[in-house]
Design an enzyme around this catalytic site. Structure first.
Site, PDB file in Angstrom:
ATOM      1  N   SER A 119       0.867  -1.186   0.000  1.00 39.47           N
ATOM      2  CA  SER A 119       0.000   0.000   0.000  1.00 39.47           C
ATOM      3  C   SER A 119       0.898   1.228   0.000  1.00 39.47           C
ATOM      4  O   SER A 119       2.086   1.132   0.346  1.00 39.47           O
ATOM      5  CB  SER A 119      -0.836  -0.018   1.289  1.00 39.47           C
ATOM      6  OG  SER A 119      -1.486   1.229   1.503  1.00 39.47           O
TER       7      SER A 119
ATOM      8  N   TYR B 185      -2.167  -1.353  10.405  1.00 37.72           N
ATOM      9  CA  TYR B 185      -2.119  -1.463   8.938  1.00 37.72           C
ATOM     10  C   TYR B 185      -0.771  -0.954   8.419  1.00 37.72           C
ATOM     11  O   TYR B 185      -0.125  -1.610   7.591  1.00 37.72           O
ATOM     12  CB  TYR B 185      -3.277  -0.649   8.360  1.00 37.72           C
ATOM     13  CG  TYR B 185      -3.520  -0.827   6.879  1.00 37.72           C
ATOM     14  CD1 TYR B 185      -4.331  -1.863   6.406  1.00 37.72           C
ATOM     15  CD2 TYR B 185      -2.976   0.054   5.948  1.00 37.72           C
ATOM     16  CE1 TYR B 185      -4.580  -2.015   5.044  1.00 37.72           C
ATOM     17  CE2 TYR B 185      -3.223  -0.091   4.596  1.00 37.72           C
ATOM     18  CZ  TYR B 185      -4.025  -1.116   4.140  1.00 37.72           C
ATOM     19  OH  TYR B 185      -4.282  -1.262   2.790  1.00 37.72           O
TER      20      TYR B 185
HETATM   21  P1  NAD Z   1     -11.621  -5.910  -0.123  1.00 35.73           P
HETATM   22  O1  NAD Z   1     -12.194  -5.773   1.248  1.00 35.73           O
HETATM   23  O2  NAD Z   1     -12.434  -5.553  -1.310  1.00 35.73           O
HETATM   24  O3  NAD Z   1     -11.106  -7.392  -0.357  1.00 35.73           O
HETATM   25  C1  NAD Z   1     -10.388  -8.080   0.607  1.00 35.73           C
HETATM   26  C2  NAD Z   1     -10.374  -9.545   0.248  1.00 35.73           C
HETATM   27  O4  NAD Z   1      -9.667 -10.242   1.284  1.00 35.73           O
HETATM   28  C3  NAD Z   1     -11.783 -10.168   0.182  1.00 35.73           C
HETATM   29  O5  NAD Z   1     -11.813 -11.154  -0.816  1.00 35.73           O
HETATM   30  C4  NAD Z   1     -11.917 -10.809   1.571  1.00 35.73           C
HETATM   31  O6  NAD Z   1     -12.841 -11.900   1.593  1.00 35.73           O
HETATM   32  C5  NAD Z   1     -10.492 -11.289   1.777  1.00 35.73           C
HETATM   33  N1  NAD Z   1     -10.171 -11.539   3.170  1.00 35.73           N
HETATM   34  C6  NAD Z   1     -10.293 -10.714   4.247  1.00 35.73           C
HETATM   35  N2  NAD Z   1      -9.908 -11.360   5.357  1.00 35.73           N
HETATM   36  C7  NAD Z   1      -9.518 -12.605   4.974  1.00 35.73           C
HETATM   37  C8  NAD Z   1      -9.010 -13.745   5.665  1.00 35.73           C
HETATM   38  N3  NAD Z   1      -8.836 -13.746   6.982  1.00 35.73           N
HETATM   39  N4  NAD Z   1      -8.745 -14.848   4.932  1.00 35.73           N
HETATM   40  C9  NAD Z   1      -8.951 -14.891   3.595  1.00 35.73           C
HETATM   41  N5  NAD Z   1      -9.415 -13.841   2.896  1.00 35.73           N
HETATM   42  C10 NAD Z   1      -9.686 -12.728   3.589  1.00 35.73           C
HETATM   43  O7  NAD Z   1     -10.265  -5.082  -0.066  1.00 35.73           O
HETATM   44  P2  NAD Z   1      -9.326  -4.484  -1.219  1.00 35.73           P
HETATM   45  O8  NAD Z   1      -9.425  -3.033  -1.132  1.00 35.73           O
HETATM   46  O9  NAD Z   1      -9.535  -5.168  -2.497  1.00 35.73           O
HETATM   47  O10 NAD Z   1      -7.895  -4.856  -0.617  1.00 35.73           O
HETATM   48  C11 NAD Z   1      -7.057  -5.860  -1.156  1.00 35.73           C
HETATM   49  C12 NAD Z   1      -5.640  -5.596  -0.703  1.00 35.73           C
HETATM   50  O11 NAD Z   1      -5.178  -4.359  -1.234  1.00 35.73           O
HETATM   51  C13 NAD Z   1      -5.480  -5.499   0.810  1.00 35.73           C
HETATM   52  O12 NAD Z   1      -4.272  -6.114   1.203  1.00 35.73           O
HETATM   53  C14 NAD Z   1      -5.419  -3.999   1.045  1.00 35.73           C
HETATM   54  O13 NAD Z   1      -4.725  -3.684   2.215  1.00 35.73           O
HETATM   55  C15 NAD Z   1      -4.677  -3.560  -0.189  1.00 35.73           C
HETATM   56  N6  NAD Z   1      -4.862  -2.145  -0.507  1.00 35.73           N
HETATM   57  C16 NAD Z   1      -6.113  -1.627  -0.745  1.00 35.73           C
HETATM   58  C17 NAD Z   1      -6.241  -0.285  -1.046  1.00 35.73           C
HETATM   59  C18 NAD Z   1      -7.566   0.353  -1.343  1.00 35.73           C
HETATM   60  O14 NAD Z   1      -7.604   1.586  -1.462  1.00 35.73           O
HETATM   61  N7  NAD Z   1      -8.642  -0.389  -1.517  1.00 35.73           N
HETATM   62  C19 NAD Z   1      -5.117   0.530  -1.079  1.00 35.73           C
HETATM   63  C20 NAD Z   1      -3.874  -0.026  -0.822  1.00 35.73           C
HETATM   64  C21 NAD Z   1      -3.762  -1.369  -0.535  1.00 35.73           C
END
Ligand code: NAD
Length: 260
Positions: free
Chosen positions: A142, A155
């Site tokens: 991130s 985080y």
């Molecule tokens: P999201 O909430 O849409 O998806 C998260 C996914 O992880 C889902 O499929 C959920 O079921 C799964 N998950 C959560 N806990 C779990 C567990 N214990 N075991 C198995 N699966 C699990 O989130 P996102 O925004 O798509 O985030 C995906 C990644 O990208 C994360 O690591 C997040 O930190 C990172 N990220 C997101 C953003 C953003 O702005 N959305 C920015 C930077 C980094």
């Protein structure tokens, strides 16, 4: 380009993970999905994306906070697909609170899912990748893997840790055909961020639309969300021959967030 390879994307029933899975499928990779909630609709989407290549799409519901579940996930992957050629460590959660109010069990959950799970998947994936002398490990860190924000101690600690893990694994595999890199997105409009926008709207007594504008304005100079498709494109590049000597980078795709 990826025909015959198998990609495991953790946390791919939603958001960024699903976007990356779709893009890798479109390049011909077989996909193993993972995550909570409905798996049928994501599976259908990914199958469709890879339909020109006749790919296989599997699903395993491992809870990535549980090392024993991760061992099970790899047993499934190896028995059904052979080696995991591409590992995308994407599963992640967020919790926002100041450090003195941060619930201990939330701290443990964020560290387990956002950081330790990548250690467990990587330690299980690397031997097979070394044996084939080809592998790609892509860690979804991130902008918070490079800079901090208040209220996000767990985080930020986990994502900085994930960038560190990425560099170590890249060095350990530097003379092989295995690479390990991190992608550092800024704001992407997924359920994880939607929750933060709604909390902001409620706290400030403002509309969700206004809260969204403020969220972008505060950190992301482009004032536009990054998309899962853009992150999928970068993941595809990192899997390409052109990226075979890209090692240990933390590549921000953040609308200018960390350039400030
Ligand atoms: P999201 O909430 O849409 O998806 C998260 C996914 O992880 C889902 O499929 C959920 O079921 C799964 N998950 C959560 N806990 C779990 C567990 N214990 N075991 C198995 N699966 C699990 O989130 P996102 O925004 O798509 O985030 C995906 C990644 O990208 C994360 O690591 C997040 O930190 C990172 N990220 C997101 C953003 C953003 O702005 N959305 C920015 C930077 C980094």
């Amino acid at each position: 380009m990826l025909k015959g390879k198998t990609a495991l994307v953790t946390g791919s029933t939603s958001g960024i993970g699903l976007g990356i899975a779709r893009q890798l499928a479109a390049q011909g990779a077989n996909i193993i999905l993972n995550g909570f909630g409905d798996a049928d609709a994501p599976r259908a989407e990914v199958l469709q994306a890879g339909s020109a290549h006749g790919i296989r799409v599997g699903y395993h519901g491992a809870d990535m906070s549980k090392p024993a579940d991760i061992v099970d996930l790899f047993k499934f992957a190896e028995s059904e697909y052979g080696v995991v050629d591409i590992l995308v460590n994407n599963a992640g959660i967020q919790h926002v609170a100041n450090v003195e109010d941060f619930p201990v069990e939330k701290w443990d959950a964020v560290i387990a899912i956002n950081l330790s799970s990548a250690f467990h998947t990587t330690r299980l994936a690397v031997p097979g990748m070394r044996a084939k002398n080809w592998g790609r490990i892509i860690n979804l860190a991130s902008a918070h893997g490079l800079v901090a924000s208040a209220g996000k101690s767990a985080y930020v600690a986990a994502k900085h840790g994930l960038v560190g893990l990425t560099k170590s694994v890249a060095l350990e595999t530097a003379t092989t055909g295995v690479t390990c890199n991190a992608i550092c997105p800024g704001w992407v409009l997924t359920p994880l961020v939607q929750k933060q926008i709604e909390a902001r709207a409620e706290k400030g007594g403002i509309s969700v639309e206004q809260a969204q504008k403020e969220l972008l304005g505060e950190k992301q100079p482009s004032l536009q969300f990054v998309t899962p498709e853009q992150l999928g494109d970068l993941a595809v590049f990192l899997c390409s021959p052109g990226a075979s000597n890209v090692r240990g980078v933390a590549w921000n795709v953040d609308g200018g967030w960390v350039a400030q």
